[in-house]
Write an enzyme that holds these catalytic residues in place. Structure first.
Site, PDB file in Angstrom:
ATOM      1  N   ASN A 109      11.786  46.680-106.155  1.00 52.23           N
ATOM      2  CA  ASN A 109      10.428  46.268-106.358  1.00 52.23           C
ATOM      3  C   ASN A 109      10.147  46.831-107.852  1.00 52.23           C
ATOM      4  O   ASN A 109       9.749  48.006-107.846  1.00 52.23           O
ATOM      5  CB  ASN A 109       9.641  46.746-105.282  1.00 52.23           C
ATOM      6  CG  ASN A 109       7.980  46.587-105.396  1.00 52.23           C
ATOM      7  OD1 ASN A 109       7.736  45.596-106.351  1.00 52.23           O
ATOM      8  ND2 ASN A 109       7.159  47.157-104.611  1.00 52.23           N
ATOM      9  N   TRP A 110       9.852  45.921-108.823  1.00 49.71           N
ATOM     10  CA  TRP A 110       9.414  46.428-110.072  1.00 49.71           C
ATOM     11  C   TRP A 110       8.022  46.748-110.275  1.00 49.71           C
ATOM     12  O   TRP A 110       7.855  47.373-111.321  1.00 49.71           O
ATOM     13  CB  TRP A 110      10.139  45.476-111.106  1.00 49.71           C
ATOM     14  CG  TRP A 110      11.681  45.131-111.294  1.00 49.71           C
ATOM     15  CD1 TRP A 110      12.475  45.526-110.591  1.00 49.71           C
ATOM     16  CD2 TRP A 110      11.982  44.507-112.583  1.00 49.71           C
ATOM     17  NE1 TRP A 110      13.932  44.886-110.769  1.00 49.71           N
ATOM     18  CE2 TRP A 110      13.462  44.291-111.931  1.00 49.71           C
ATOM     19  CE3 TRP A 110      11.582  43.795-113.477  1.00 49.71           C
ATOM     20  CZ2 TRP A 110      14.366  43.599-112.936  1.00 49.71           C
ATOM     21  CZ3 TRP A 110      12.491  43.262-114.392  1.00 49.71           C
ATOM     22  CH2 TRP A 110      14.023  43.239-113.988  1.00 49.71           C
ATOM     23  N   LYS A 111       7.229  46.268-109.473  1.00 50.27           N
ATOM     24  CA  LYS A 111       5.845  46.490-109.584  1.00 50.27           C
ATOM     25  C   LYS A 111       5.337  45.821-110.809  1.00 50.27           C
ATOM     26  O   LYS A 111       5.763  44.861-111.470  1.00 50.27           O
ATOM     27  CB  LYS A 111       5.545  47.902-109.200  1.00 50.27           C
ATOM     28  CG  LYS A 111       6.104  48.359-107.947  1.00 50.27           C
ATOM     29  CD  LYS A 111       5.579  49.825-107.728  1.00 50.27           C
ATOM     30  CE  LYS A 111       6.159  50.297-106.360  1.00 50.27           C
ATOM     31  NZ  LYS A 111       5.648  51.338-105.550  1.00 50.27           N
ATOM     32  N   HIS A 136       2.832  44.857 -98.968  1.00 44.44           N
ATOM     33  CA  HIS A 136       3.004  46.305 -99.606  1.00 44.44           C
ATOM     34  C   HIS A 136       1.828  47.003 -99.419  1.00 44.44           C
ATOM     35  O   HIS A 136       0.764  46.603 -99.596  1.00 44.44           O
ATOM     36  CB  HIS A 136       3.630  45.818-101.038  1.00 44.44           C
ATOM     37  CG  HIS A 136       4.009  47.144-101.585  1.00 44.44           C
ATOM     38  ND1 HIS A 136       3.430  48.290-102.192  1.00 44.44           N
ATOM     39  CD2 HIS A 136       5.386  47.764-101.736  1.00 44.44           C
ATOM     40  CE1 HIS A 136       4.232  49.130-102.633  1.00 44.44           C
ATOM     41  NE2 HIS A 136       5.249  49.053-102.435  1.00 44.44           N
ATOM     42  N   GLU A 157       0.527  48.941-101.639  1.00 43.75           N
ATOM     43  CA  GLU A 157      -0.254  48.890-102.681  1.00 43.75           C
ATOM     44  C   GLU A 157      -1.278  47.692-102.590  1.00 43.75           C
ATOM     45  O   GLU A 157      -2.320  47.512-102.999  1.00 43.75           O
ATOM     46  CB  GLU A 157       0.470  48.802-104.108  1.00 43.75           C
ATOM     47  CG  GLU A 157       0.996  50.393-104.447  1.00 43.75           C
ATOM     48  CD  GLU A 157       2.376  50.286-105.111  1.00 43.75           C
ATOM     49  OE1 GLU A 157       2.687  49.446-105.627  1.00 43.75           O
ATOM     50  OE2 GLU A 157       2.900  51.206-104.933  1.00 43.75           O
ATOM     51  N   GLU A 187       7.679  51.925 -95.123  1.00 50.38           N
ATOM     52  CA  GLU A 187       7.495  52.313 -96.151  1.00 50.38           C
ATOM     53  C   GLU A 187       6.473  53.351 -95.953  1.00 50.38           C
ATOM     54  O   GLU A 187       5.122  52.884 -96.098  1.00 50.38           O
ATOM     55  CB  GLU A 187       7.121  51.592 -97.494  1.00 50.38           C
ATOM     56  CG  GLU A 187       8.335  50.510 -97.844  1.00 50.38           C
ATOM     57  CD  GLU A 187       8.174  50.177 -99.292  1.00 50.38           C
ATOM     58  OE1 GLU A 187       8.972  50.380-100.054  1.00 50.38           O
ATOM     59  OE2 GLU A 187       7.130  49.668 -99.445  1.00 50.38           O
ATOM     60  N   GLY A 192       5.948  56.592-104.336  1.00 51.14           N
ATOM     61  CA  GLY A 192       5.953  57.087-105.675  1.00 51.14           C
ATOM     62  C   GLY A 192       5.534  58.383-105.691  1.00 51.14           C
ATOM     63  O   GLY A 192       4.985  58.832-106.760  1.00 51.14           O
ATOM     64  N   SER A 242      10.191  56.771-102.408  1.00 47.90           N
ATOM     65  CA  SER A 242      11.063  57.653-103.028  1.00 47.90           C
ATOM     66  C   SER A 242      12.255  57.491-102.973  1.00 47.90           C
ATOM     67  O   SER A 242      12.981  59.034-102.908  1.00 47.90           O
ATOM     68  CB  SER A 242      10.322  59.169-102.925  1.00 47.90           C
ATOM     69  OG  SER A 242       8.965  58.987-103.342  1.00 47.90           O
ATOM     70  N   GLY A 293      11.289  51.543-105.672  1.00 48.18           N
ATOM     71  CA  GLY A 293      10.118  51.247-106.788  1.00 48.18           C
ATOM     72  C   GLY A 293      10.521  52.206-107.880  1.00 48.18           C
ATOM     73  O   GLY A 293      11.758  51.471-108.615  1.00 48.18           O
ATOM     74  N   GLY A 294      10.342  53.117-108.238  1.00 51.36           N
ATOM     75  CA  GLY A 294      10.392  54.039-109.442  1.00 51.36           C
ATOM     76  C   GLY A 294      11.988  53.915-109.912  1.00 51.36           C
ATOM     77  O   GLY A 294      12.311  53.483-110.983  1.00 51.36           O
TER      78      GLY A 294
HETATM   79  P1  PGA Z   1       9.027  54.236-104.893  1.00 55.97           P
HETATM   80  O1  PGA Z   1       8.309  52.684-104.171  1.00 55.97           O
HETATM   81  O2  PGA Z   1      10.489  54.025-104.669  1.00 55.97           O
HETATM   82  O3  PGA Z   1       8.693  54.341-106.251  1.00 55.97           O
HETATM   83  O4  PGA Z   1       8.383  55.204-103.692  1.00 55.97           O
HETATM   84  C1  PGA Z   1       8.852  52.176-103.112  1.00 55.97           C
HETATM   85  C2  PGA Z   1       8.043  51.015-102.810  1.00 55.97           C
HETATM   86  O5  PGA Z   1       6.854  50.862-103.306  1.00 55.97           O
HETATM   87  O6  PGA Z   1       8.530  49.809-102.584  1.00 55.97           O
END
Ligand code: PGA
Length: 251
Positions: free
Chosen positions: A9-11, A96, A98, A168, A174, A214, A235-236
């Protein structure tokens, strides 16, 4: 045996150039590696078309990060399911945390989005997870149960054949603080049992449930070795080709 799926997930990261570079790096990183996991990348909307063209000669699948539930019309700033399909999206992330916290999406909205995705043959990656306050308050299972029941309300088992669930925990996203393999496994097992109760044992048995929060090359193998963890939503660590592919290798 269930298939394993690793999605990035590049966000809101990478412009067009960044997208070209990251996809080319991922492809290079994958050469001569025999990965068993299915790999999905989810770049921002504006880069889906380019990403799709670049991925044509690879096994990497394409996903979007969001969808709107109407077909077309006066919905300024939204993206419709057919728009996503027309630029090659196969998957779409729905719900998600967010989107839930920053953009106020609730379970009802998410339910509409999942239904819309299914109607258009887009495969939903349905995200659920508790906040730190909810975990500390001892209501993790209750929160998960509500998210699953309301998110999937009115959707039949056969309609959900392409569903992926991503657990998640919000406190792990994050933050660099991943759930322990035991904490994650406990919730994954709960989700699978719940799906079995709502639908059937055979459906629950083949449902892919990813862990997200994470995930890094250093913790991926341990998390993914748990019996009910079938992959990762990253994500990251998906923004660098080597760490993303290292996670896929850990599967
Ligand atoms: P993260 O994000 O790996 O940076 O914790 C995961 C996600 O939001 O899907």
């Amino acid at each position: 045996m269930r298939r394993k799926v690793v999605a990035g997930n590049w966000k809101m990261n990478n412009d067009l150039n960044g997208t070209v570079n990251l996809i080319s790096d991922i492809k290079k990183e994958m050469t001569e590696k025999s990965l068993t996991a299915e790999i999905i990348v989810c770049p921002p909307f504006t880069n889906l078309e380019t990403a799709n063209a670049l991925l044509k000669d690879s096994h990497i699948r394409l996903g979007a990060q969001n969808i709107f539930y109407e077909e077309s019309g006066a919905f300024t700033g939204e993206i419709s399911p057919s728009m996503l399909k027309s630029v090659g999206s196969e998957y779409v992330i729905v719900g998600h945390s967010e989107r839930r916290t920053i953009f106020g999406e609730d379970n009802k909205t998410i339910n509409k989005k999942i239904k819309t995705a299914i109607r258009h043959d887009l495969k939903p990656i349905f995200c659920i997870g508790e906040t730190l306050k909810e975990r500390e308050g001892g209501i993790t299972f209750k929160v998960i149960e509500t998210q699953v029941k309301e998110g999937l309300e009115g959707i039949s088992e056969s309609e959900l054949k392409n569903l992926i669930v991503a657990y998640e925990p919000v406190w792990a996203i994050g933050t660099g603080k991943n759930a322990t393999p035991e904490q994650a496994q406990e919730v994954h097992k709960f989700i699978r049992a719940l799906i079995q109760k709502i639908y059937s044992a055979s459906f629950a048995g083949q449902l892919v449930i990813q862990y997200g929060g994470s995930v890094k090359p250093e913790n991926a193998a341990e998390l993914l070795s748990q019996p009910d963890i079938d992959g990762a939503l990253v994500g990251g660590a998906c923004l660098k080709a080597d760490s993303f592919i290292k996670i896929a290798e850990a599967v």
